[in-house]
Enzyme design. Sequence first.
Site, mmCIF file in Angstrom:
data_model
loop_
_atom_site.group_PDB
_atom_site.id
_atom_site.type_symbol
_atom_site.label_atom_id
_atom_site.label_comp_id
_atom_site.label_asym_id
_atom_site.label_seq_id
_atom_site.Cartn_x
_atom_site.Cartn_y
_atom_site.Cartn_z
ATOM 1 N N ARG A 59 0.819 -1.217 0.000
ATOM 2 C CA ARG A 59 0.000 0.000 0.000
ATOM 3 C C ARG A 59 0.849 1.261 0.000
ATOM 4 O O ARG A 59 0.391 2.335 -0.376
ATOM 5 C CB ARG A 59 -0.990 -0.034 1.179
ATOM 6 C CG ARG A 59 -2.230 -0.855 0.825
ATOM 7 C CD ARG A 59 -2.937 -1.349 2.043
ATOM 8 N NE ARG A 59 -2.176 -2.427 2.656
ATOM 9 C CZ ARG A 59 -2.281 -2.818 3.886
ATOM 10 N NH1 ARG A 59 -3.093 -2.237 4.692
ATOM 11 N NH2 ARG A 59 -1.549 -3.821 4.337
ATOM 12 N N GLU A 96 5.647 -9.065 15.566
ATOM 13 C CA GLU A 96 5.100 -9.569 16.824
ATOM 14 C C GLU A 96 5.215 -11.103 16.866
ATOM 15 O O GLU A 96 5.609 -11.690 17.860
ATOM 16 C CB GLU A 96 3.640 -9.132 16.927
ATOM 17 C CG GLU A 96 3.171 -8.988 18.339
ATOM 18 C CD GLU A 96 1.779 -8.384 18.390
ATOM 19 O OE1 GLU A 96 1.337 -7.784 17.390
ATOM 20 O OE2 GLU A 96 1.144 -8.537 19.444
#
Length: 171
Positions: A59, A96
């Site tokens: 994006r 993460e």
Amino acid sequence: MQRLEAHIRNIPDFPQPGIQFKDITPLVKHPAMLRLAVHQLIHPFLGEHLTAVVGMEARGFIFGSLTAWELGIGFVPLRKPGKLPYDVQSISYDLEYGSAGLEVHLDALNKNDRVLLIDDLIATGGTAAASCELIEKLGAEIAGCAFVVELDFLKGREKLSKYNVHSLVHY
Ligand code: AMP
């Protein structure tokens, strides 16, 4: 920036449970909002000497290309590993869960470049911090980093404390 926020759609539990995904596709489809977002992204950097915009897959390519066009400078893509055809500089960074990587063409930037880094969203800041490191590995200087959306509660900005960071819509 409430006008922009009205065109960002929240998708709960995508791509995994617990994530509130900020979908910018309605904003990108809206001509006036797309223009507003691009103008607001570049606004703080208009007086700066810039030679290129760098955007991250995927994006970041949308906002990065339009920003480069508006500034009258070139665009450099950072891509996921294995996608760029020529010799690359690579970086890997922790997510993460697990890790990720980014690559840039070795000859895409050099010490004469002063770049604006663009992505749609900053969350933990890991992607942007790795991108800055990659750009600096090629010798280029970072004039600033700009994002359409910032998830303030994840404090990604702290990983970019060396840089001028600008974002439009805050959650
Ligand atoms: P981070 O490295 O954690 O700052 O994540 C930033 C990258 O992941 C950006 O390229 C975003 O497009 C994407 N991303 C992370 N969290 C979200 C979210 N909640 N909604 C949409 N995109 C996200």
